[in-house]
Design a protein around this motif. Structure first.
Motif, PDB file in Angstrom:
ATOM      1  N   UNK A 186       0.795  -1.229   0.000  1.00  0.00           N
ATOM      2  CA  UNK A 186       0.000   0.000   0.000  1.00  0.00           C
ATOM      3  C   UNK A 186       0.832   1.287   0.000  1.00  0.00           C
ATOM      4  N   UNK A 187       2.025   1.239   0.540  1.00  0.00           N
ATOM      5  CA  UNK A 187       2.795   2.458   0.732  1.00  0.00           C
ATOM      6  C   UNK A 187       4.083   2.463  -0.093  1.00  0.00           C
ATOM      7  N   UNK A 188       4.056   1.720  -1.189  1.00  0.00           N
ATOM      8  CA  UNK A 188       5.160   1.723  -2.135  1.00  0.00           C
ATOM      9  C   UNK A 188       4.950   2.908  -3.083  1.00  0.00           C
ATOM     10  N   UNK A 189       5.740   3.944  -2.883  1.00  0.00           N
ATOM     11  CA  UNK A 189       5.512   5.199  -3.613  1.00  0.00           C
ATOM     12  C   UNK A 189       5.550   5.011  -5.122  1.00  0.00           C
ATOM     13  N   UNK A 190       6.512   4.244  -5.624  1.00  0.00           N
ATOM     14  CA  UNK A 190       6.636   4.064  -7.075  1.00  0.00           C
ATOM     15  C   UNK A 190       5.411   3.356  -7.650  1.00  0.00           C
ATOM     16  N   UNK A 191       4.979   2.297  -6.982  1.00  0.00           N
ATOM     17  CA  UNK A 191       3.804   1.560  -7.472  1.00  0.00           C
ATOM     18  C   UNK A 191       2.545   2.421  -7.404  1.00  0.00           C
ATOM     19  N   UNK A 192       2.370   3.094  -6.274  1.00  0.00           N
ATOM     20  CA  UNK A 192       1.173   3.927  -6.114  1.00  0.00           C
ATOM     21  C   UNK A 192       1.147   5.037  -7.160  1.00  0.00           C
ATOM     22  N   UNK A 193       2.282   5.691  -7.361  1.00  0.00           N
ATOM     23  CA  UNK A 193       2.324   6.751  -8.365  1.00  0.00           C
ATOM     24  C   UNK A 193       2.020   6.219  -9.753  1.00  0.00           C
ATOM     25  N   UNK A 194       2.523   5.033 -10.062  1.00  0.00           N
ATOM     26  CA  UNK A 194       2.267   4.450 -11.380  1.00  0.00           C
ATOM     27  C   UNK A 194       0.771   4.205 -11.582  1.00  0.00           C
ATOM     28  N   UNK A 195       0.116   3.707 -10.541  1.00  0.00           N
ATOM     29  CA  UNK A 195      -1.322   3.465 -10.621  1.00  0.00           C
ATOM     30  C   UNK A 195      -2.092   4.776 -10.755  1.00  0.00           C
ATOM     31  N   UNK A 196      -1.735   5.765  -9.942  1.00  0.00           N
ATOM     32  CA  UNK A 196      -2.491   7.018  -9.917  1.00  0.00           C
ATOM     33  C   UNK A 196      -2.292   7.855 -11.179  1.00  0.00           C
ATOM     34  N   UNK A 197      -1.269   7.569 -11.951  1.00  0.00           N
ATOM     35  CA  UNK A 197      -1.049   8.305 -13.196  1.00  0.00           C
ATOM     36  C   UNK A 197      -2.003   7.879 -14.315  1.00  0.00           C
ATOM     37  N   UNK A 198      -2.697   6.775 -14.107  1.00  0.00           N
ATOM     38  CA  UNK A 198      -3.623   6.294 -15.151  1.00  0.00           C
ATOM     39  C   UNK A 198      -4.958   7.020 -14.983  1.00  0.00           C
ATOM     40  N   UNK A 199      -5.237   7.945 -15.866  1.00  0.00           N
ATOM     41  CA  UNK A 199      -6.443   8.771 -15.716  1.00  0.00           C
ATOM     42  C   UNK A 199      -7.719   7.966 -15.941  1.00  0.00           C
ATOM     43  N   UNK A 200      -7.602   6.796 -16.567  1.00  0.00           N
ATOM     44  CA  UNK A 200      -8.789   5.963 -16.798  1.00  0.00           C
ATOM     45  C   UNK A 200      -9.209   5.171 -15.561  1.00  0.00           C
ATOM     46  N   UNK A 201      -8.380   5.155 -14.524  1.00  0.00           N
ATOM     47  CA  UNK A 201      -8.799   4.545 -13.262  1.00  0.00           C
ATOM     48  C   UNK A 201      -9.988   5.319 -12.720  1.00  0.00           C
ATOM     49  N   UNK A 202     -10.980   4.610 -12.195  1.00  0.00           N
ATOM     50  CA  UNK A 202     -12.179   5.292 -11.702  1.00  0.00           C
ATOM     51  C   UNK A 202     -11.805   6.344 -10.660  1.00  0.00           C
ATOM     52  N   UNK A 203     -12.521   7.444 -10.685  1.00  0.00           N
ATOM     53  CA  UNK A 203     -12.216   8.568  -9.796  1.00  0.00           C
ATOM     54  C   UNK A 203     -12.302   8.169  -8.325  1.00  0.00           C
ATOM     55  N   UNK A 204     -13.298   7.349  -7.987  1.00  0.00           N
ATOM     56  CA  UNK A 204     -13.490   6.972  -6.581  1.00  0.00           C
ATOM     57  C   UNK A 204     -12.321   6.135  -6.075  1.00  0.00           C
ATOM     58  N   UNK A 205     -11.815   5.204  -6.904  1.00  0.00           N
ATOM     59  CA  UNK A 205     -10.699   4.378  -6.469  1.00  0.00           C
ATOM     60  C   UNK A 205      -9.400   5.188  -6.455  1.00  0.00           C
ATOM     61  N   UNK A 206      -9.231   6.069  -7.409  1.00  0.00           N
ATOM     62  CA  UNK A 206      -8.066   6.958  -7.410  1.00  0.00           C
ATOM     63  C   UNK A 206      -7.993   7.718  -6.087  1.00  0.00           C
ATOM     64  N   UNK A 207      -9.116   8.278  -5.676  1.00  0.00           N
ATOM     65  CA  UNK A 207      -9.158   9.050  -4.433  1.00  0.00           C
ATOM     66  C   UNK A 207      -8.857   8.161  -3.233  1.00  0.00           C
ATOM     67  N   UNK A 208      -9.443   6.955  -3.209  1.00  0.00           N
ATOM     68  CA  UNK A 208      -9.263   6.055  -2.056  1.00  0.00           C
ATOM     69  C   UNK A 208      -7.809   5.603  -1.926  1.00  0.00           C
ATOM     70  N   UNK A 209      -7.179   5.264  -3.050  1.00  0.00           N
ATOM     71  CA  UNK A 209      -5.775   4.841  -3.002  1.00  0.00           C
ATOM     72  C   UNK A 209      -4.879   6.003  -2.571  1.00  0.00           C
ATOM     73  N   UNK A 210      -5.158   7.185  -3.080  1.00  0.00           N
ATOM     74  CA  UNK A 210      -4.362   8.367  -2.703  1.00  0.00           C
ATOM     75  C   UNK A 210      -4.521   8.673  -1.215  1.00  0.00           C
ATOM     76  N   UNK A 211      -5.752   8.615  -0.736  1.00  0.00           N
ATOM     77  CA  UNK A 211      -6.001   8.886   0.681  1.00  0.00           C
ATOM     78  C   UNK A 211      -5.303   7.859   1.565  1.00  0.00           C
ATOM     79  N   UNK A 212      -5.337   6.589   1.157  1.00  0.00           N
ATOM     80  CA  UNK A 212      -4.673   5.555   1.925  1.00  0.00           C
ATOM     81  C   UNK A 212      -3.169   5.834   1.999  1.00  0.00           C
ATOM     82  N   UNK A 213      -2.569   6.151   0.861  1.00  0.00           N
ATOM     83  CA  UNK A 213      -1.130   6.397   0.830  1.00  0.00           C
ATOM     84  C   UNK A 213      -0.766   7.645   1.641  1.00  0.00           C
ATOM     85  N   UNK A 214      -1.520   8.725   1.441  1.00  0.00           N
ATOM     86  CA  UNK A 214      -1.206   9.985   2.111  1.00  0.00           C
ATOM     87  C   UNK A 214      -1.368   9.889   3.634  1.00  0.00           C
ATOM     88  N   UNK A 215      -2.352   9.093   4.069  1.00  0.00           N
ATOM     89  CA  UNK A 215      -2.626   8.985   5.503  1.00  0.00           C
ATOM     90  C   UNK A 215      -1.674   8.025   6.202  1.00  0.00           C
TER      91      UNK A 215
END
Length: 222
Positions: A186-215
């Protein structure tokens, strides 16, 4: 480019019913049955297929796909195993597993055009359906989640249509990788950034993954 086609084993639909799991009473359309003929696929799903709750379905979750390839893995786990719509999926497909299915990949099926939007999130209703309390954890640990589609072009689809890859996403972020950062690394910065760069990922999951990483705190993904 070699055309990649994946056989649709069954096209499944269901109606909402009331179930009980322990003391919990809930409504679900997880028990789906195969249909034989064509069905209209709109931006929000198959005509006549029901969803029990607001957070199920919608434009980023119009169709649920589950690979037939995983059925044999679950056979020893379930005492009430079924051979179609095992995970309540709309499309049971052969060969299109989470490791080769990428967020943003675009497929044709019948008259429709669809795109992978996010992994399917395992919930307690699966555990309740099969009376396996540990099932959510098992699904997370295996990564055998299936995935969800958005509809780019509406149209009629049938169980005789194949899913044909017509536009692979250039960033090649697999459903399996998204599951990894959701549930495990969950807190692997490179993997998380790679996932979050895909704009086709659903907005709700993008937000949830970002919130998990940031928190720095695990999301319960309930």
């Amino acid at each position: 480019m070699l055309v990649q086609r994946y056989e649709v084993i069954s096209l499944n639909m269901g109606k909402t019913e009331t179930y009980q799991f322990g003391k919990k009473v809930y409504r679900s359309a997880i028990k789906k049955e195969p249909v034989n003929g064509p069905v209209f696929l709109s931006k929000v799903g198959l005509a006549g297929d029901e969803q029990a709750y607001e957070h199920h379905g919608g434009e980023n979750k119009a169709l649920c796909v589950y690979p037939l390839d995983h059925y044999e893995h679950w056979r020893p786990v379930f005492h009430n195993m079924v051979d179609t719509a095992l995970f309540g999926e709309n499309l049971t497909v052969s060969g299109l597993t989470e490791d080769i299915a990428h967020i943003g990949d675009i497929f044709s099926i019948g008259e429709a055009i669809v795109q992978i939007s996010e992994p399917r999130n395992p919930c307690y209703k699966l555990a309740a359906k099969y009376e396996v309390p540990s099932l959510i954890v098992q699904v997370r640990n295996t990564g055998y989640t299936g995935f969800l589609l958005r509809v780019l072009k509406e149209g009629m689809i049938s169980p005789h249509d194949a899913m044909e890859l017509i536009e692979p996403h250039p960033q090649r972020v697999s459903v399996a990788l998204v599951n990894d950062v959701k549930f495990h690394d969950r807190f692997n910065r490179d993997k998380v950034n790679r996932v979050l760069q895909v704009k086709e990922l659903s907005e709700s999951l993008h937000l949830a993954i970002k919130q998990q990483f940031d928190s720095g705190q695990k999301n319960g993904w309930g």
